[in-house]
Design an enzyme around this catalytic site. Structure first.
Site, short mmCIF file in Angstrom:
data_model
loop_
_atom_site.label_atom_id
_atom_site.label_comp_id
_atom_site.label_asym_id
_atom_site.label_seq_id
_atom_site.Cartn_x
_atom_site.Cartn_y
_atom_site.Cartn_z
N GLU A 1 19.56 0.37 1.43
CA GLU A 1 18.96 -0.04 2.69
C GLU A 1 17.48 -0.37 2.56
O GLU A 1 16.95 -1.22 3.29
CB GLU A 1 19.16 1.05 3.76
CG GLU A 1 20.63 1.32 4.11
CD GLU A 1 21.37 2.20 3.10
OE1 GLU A 1 20.73 2.72 2.16
OE2 GLU A 1 22.60 2.37 3.25
N LEU B 1 -2.17 5.78 -16.45
CA LEU B 1 -2.69 6.85 -15.61
C LEU B 1 -2.32 6.64 -14.14
O LEU B 1 -2.56 5.57 -13.58
CB LEU B 1 -4.21 6.94 -15.73
CG LEU B 1 -4.71 7.45 -17.10
CD1 LEU B 1 -6.21 7.21 -17.24
CD2 LEU B 1 -4.39 8.93 -17.26
N GLY C 1 0.84 -1.20 0.00
CA GLY C 1 0.00 0.00 0.00
C GLY C 1 0.87 1.25 0.00
O GLY C 1 0.49 2.29 -0.51
N PHE D 1 21.79 4.97 8.98
CA PHE D 1 21.32 4.72 7.63
C PHE D 1 20.03 3.90 7.59
O PHE D 1 19.44 3.73 6.53
CB PHE D 1 22.43 4.07 6.78
CG PHE D 1 23.69 4.90 6.76
CD1 PHE D 1 23.62 6.29 6.83
CD2 PHE D 1 24.94 4.31 6.69
CE1 PHE D 1 24.77 7.07 6.83
CE2 PHE D 1 26.10 5.07 6.69
CZ PHE D 1 26.02 6.45 6.75
#
Lengths: 571, 571
Positions: free
Chosen positions: B363, B183, B119, B388
């Site tokens: 990462e 689109l 998502g 990081f």
């Protein structure tokens, strides 16, 4: 000067630069000499080969070419170059990596010749993109932006975001210089010395690419000159280099990343460099004196236009505020991650399309580009869903070391977006932004507060985060209400208040509802709108702590009422 | 079945899938029907065209092919497919987007047919990479991993990290299916329907690419079959599709992203689909019953081997612990972001190179791949500099919705790394990891505590963060000391304690020094080692709150002493 004299001067400067790299790192007993040595010719050729334009006494000159070391660990080279240019002294270099020195282990903007702090890899190109965007699409200035890149850092996805977007904006004034020295921190990189692996990939993304010998001045200068011919493509110069170049015992050797030579090794290395003329200085031609447009702040509508009780999503107020205040903040630009219809940046874009930059779904590059624009005096407002700024946390974190003046606006905050699910919900955003030193975190509850706080953010130098809602909340403030960074509002209070409910954003409306429910029972509760989550209005909080018996913070009206009942029963 | 019968069955299933997409989104009055409709043939062909192998009653079957919707907003399609397969009922579909339903707005692993929650765009390919890595380089299983990708999300840098690393691991069992419907959310994507823009780029990164008509079953099935011939390249199927396909008023129309049809529009759309046979079910062949290796936990050295007072960087203890405990945790794997010599993951790599995965400086993909490995029962320890991990915050955030069992180890914590500068310092890491629900945050002060806590982390299901130091700290605990998630240690206490110093990691050594300085003045201070930053040992803290007069938390011994003096003077 003849070509051969020019070449001799460049060779002498390269030797001096190597001398500074080696001596400064040995003196500091740390740093990355081998990563600096590989790019000596690439950078010496750029700065002193008649390419780079820079007015050394005026680092803020708007027409200066810009140089960013995306491979920030090559900082000893950067400092050595500015010493060879006469901008830093040998005494300055002796402070390298000392506490308080401007010459930090990785560059920060405390040194005026640094455009942006680097050291977390894969960020420089995005910053350069923002700077180049400014020259080409805003100020119409002739400067070019050069970004020195390491080969290991090409694995970072942020690079490819920048590469893709730079091509789509046709940034022929952006030049990447890829120092392919084959060796990363812990051994060979993925592609070693295969330059074509890089040119194939970067070329596929629409850049002009050139493969050169990164230690040959003629090839280097020719490559830079070829850049001038480009009209609508960014350029990547892909250079075959040798890590540790110039020091026989270091050249192309694994196990020498991030290590300084000891004193005996240094002496041997310096002897290998031959005669060093420490008195020569490289010449950099200043740029032309073309002024950028400097629009003065104009008048703008300061009144907002809402009715008390009107249901308005705060994200709508964000878009409307941007559009409203722009004449007063003519450096304002808007960047959005392909969701401008959701964040409502669209409202600004429709009126000022030339000040709006579509950054597509690539949040890391968007924030990096905003930093670049900010370093060139622009006032970027950056928007996407609040949740998706977690994607750019490293860029946000790093921007604090570049004195960033960026405003970040995250929509769709909190669980109130409901059925779209947790992937879309900003839940960690407040914690994330609060961890940035000196950052401001604002969470307005209604449209009026949002408009006023967008304005306060525009006028506040630094990193400001504003959190907006998707769904409508009723307008509770009139246009006379004032909102300040570090302030709060107390929409409900009386001398009889038993306790204090603290809330912000959507929970303020729950607090107000709970206030009414409790008032009906005869319990008076103060309500504080703590819209400035950072800095916090501690004065108002302390006053309420003295005047009322307890504090409540809950996400729903029923939870507040239940909790107040519990507390009162216990007392 | 003849080819034409097969084709007819697929067409009927596609119509049924469209029916479910349209009805479920209209019923929910939200969702993304048009983004689901464009990939109907691509997914129907995969699942029901004789390609996909899956044992529906056993979603955890180790040989099942794996399907990830990286474009998570196409969730209505995913649910419709499993309904067409008979795994979900129409009653299940009616709960889509309802509170408590397993069919969330974007997929989460609460539904057993979902491999990983998606998502937040651009994450599915990394997860798929981890799953494919497991099949090819660990368990030697025949399953394939299919990832449905959207065109807009190709702008995310994380995609290119995954694309690059998948190629370098030769993952011919990883298949990307790129649904180029032209689109995005707010208009056309960067490349519109130019499939070659994608195949050029993805091909340059070493993948096999195929361009097809994404609504033609013969082309789709042929493409999937061609995957089987690959031996060492991942495959990207790049499909020209139409957003809203199958509904005349939606097809290729802007302005329909994330919008459901109203009831009247639905009826018209359903009429356009022709006759729908809601009783047919697509057939999916189960996979062969090959068992993966299931090594049992063996014996391992449980004693650590340090002397009190010995100076050891906690990062060293991390590497040593990984190597030591592996026989007891045979699902353990180590991933590192090209800094294994710094994080000391190298110590494990040297002994168990086949369990170590170099993830290069990327990462985001590293954390996504770790999640993928975790979904296949592996126990990934992921390491880079703590700073990081901010790069992967979105991947870390999302992993909590996939029941991730990953251990994240960040080195070079805090300002104590000094001269390398702030870009390398983990300063925001504790705030970041604490914001993840149910996460564990550990910050050990010495080598013994680190070894014991690495072991505790290995045995704790969920997301655990461990913070290590670069520089040496003296060993203060002996091997008998015990350390637990949610625990603390009290290395200094007496009945006469005036106040309590709370510390963790490197600051514990400052607290111990301050304790001695204050004891010399006759002031006794308790010292709590709060190594489990989350969950917190509130019991011990409350006990000290009752037994001593105040708490102190400062970063240096002098600051602690100064502050204690101030407090005592004021009292």
């Amino acid at each position: 000067m003849s070509e051969s004299e020019k070449r001799q001067t460049l060779e002498a400067l390269a030797a001096l630069v190597r001398y500074h790299i080696l001596t400064s790192t040995t003196r500091a007993d740390s740093g990355h000499p081998t990563s600096a040595l590989s790019a000596v010719e690439l950078m010496t050729g750029l700065l002193f080969g008649g390419i780079f334009r820079y007015d050394i006494p005026r680092p803020r000159h708007p027409n200066n070419d810009r140089l960013i070391f995306s491979k920030g660990h090559a900082a000893p080279l950067l400092y050595a170059l500015w010493a060879a240019a006469g901008a830093l002294t040998e005494a300055d270099l002796r402070t390298y990596r000392q506490f308080g020195s401007l010459l930090e282990g990785h560059p920060t903007t405390r040194l005026p010749y640094v455009e942006a702090a680097t050291g977390s890899l894969g960020q420089g190109l995005s910053v350069g993109l923002g700077i180049a965007l400014n020259a080409k699409h805003l100020d119409g200035l002739p400067y070019r932006t050069y970004v020195l890149l390491g080969d290991s850092e090409m694995a970072e996805g942020s690079q490819w975001e920048a590469i893709q977007i730079a091509a789509s904006y046709g940034l022929n004034n952006l030049v990447g210089i890829l120092d392919v020295n084959r060796l990363g921190q812990r051994g060979e990189t993925q592609y070693g010395h295969d330059l074509s692996a890089y040119s194939l990939r970067v070329g596929a993304f629409g850049w002009k690419t050139m493969e050169i010998d990164g230690h040959s001045f003629p090839e280097i200068i020719d490559a830079y000159k070829a850049v001038f011919a480009e009209t609508d493509r960014p350029v990547m110069i892909i250079a075959h280099t040798t890590k540790g170049k110039g020091v026989a015992t270091l050249e192309d050797q694994d196990g020498w990343h991030g290590k300084a030579l000891d004193e005996a090794q240094l002496q041997e290395a310096l002897a290998g460099l031959g005669n060093i003329d420490r008195s020569i200085r490289g010449h950099i031609e200043p740029p032309e004196d073309k002024q950028p447009p400097m629009p003065l702040p104009g008048e703008y509508e300061t009144k907002t236009n809402y009715e008390i009780g009107q249901a308005v999503p705060t994200r709508n107020a964000y878009g409307s505020a941007l559009k409203r205040i722009y004449p007063g903040y003519p450096q304002l630009v808007s960047l959005d991650g392909e969701v401008s219809n959701s964040t409502r940046a669209k409202a600004f874009k429709e009126f000022y399309p030339e000040r709006f930059f579509e950054m597509y779904i690539a949040e890391q590059n968007m924030v990096g580009a905003a930093l670049g624009l900010s370093t060139r005096g622009k006032l970027p407002f950056v928007s996407t869903f609040g949740a998706f700024f977690t994607r750019a946390f490293d860029q946000i974190r790093m921007s604090q070391y570049s004195d960033a003046n960026i405003k970040i606006v995250g929509s769709h905050a909190g669980v109130s977006i409901g059925q779209d699910g947790p992937s879309q919900m900003a839940l960690e955003d407040i914690a994330m932004f609060r961890s940035i030193l000196h950052s401001v975190v604002l969470y307005p509850a209604d449209a009026v507060a949002t408009e006023k706080l967008v304005e306060a953010a525009a006028g506040h130098p630094g990193i400001v985060y504003i959190r907006t809602h998707r769904g409508p909340t009723p307008v509770i403030y009139d246009d006379q209400a004032s909102f300040a960074i570090g302030g709060s509002s107390v929409p409900r209070y009386s001398d009889e208040d038993t306790g204090t409910i603290v809330a912000a954003g959507v929970t303020l409306h729950e607090a107000l509802a709970a206030h009414e429910m409790l008032k009906a029972e005869g319990t008076y509760m103060r309500v504080i709108d703590l819209y400035s989550v950072q800095p916090l209005d501690t004065q108002t909080l302390r006053r309420s702590a003295a005047q009322t018996r307890f504090f409540i913070e809950e996400i729903s009206r029923n939870a507040i009422v239940r909790r107040v009942h519990e507390i009162l029963r216990a007392q």
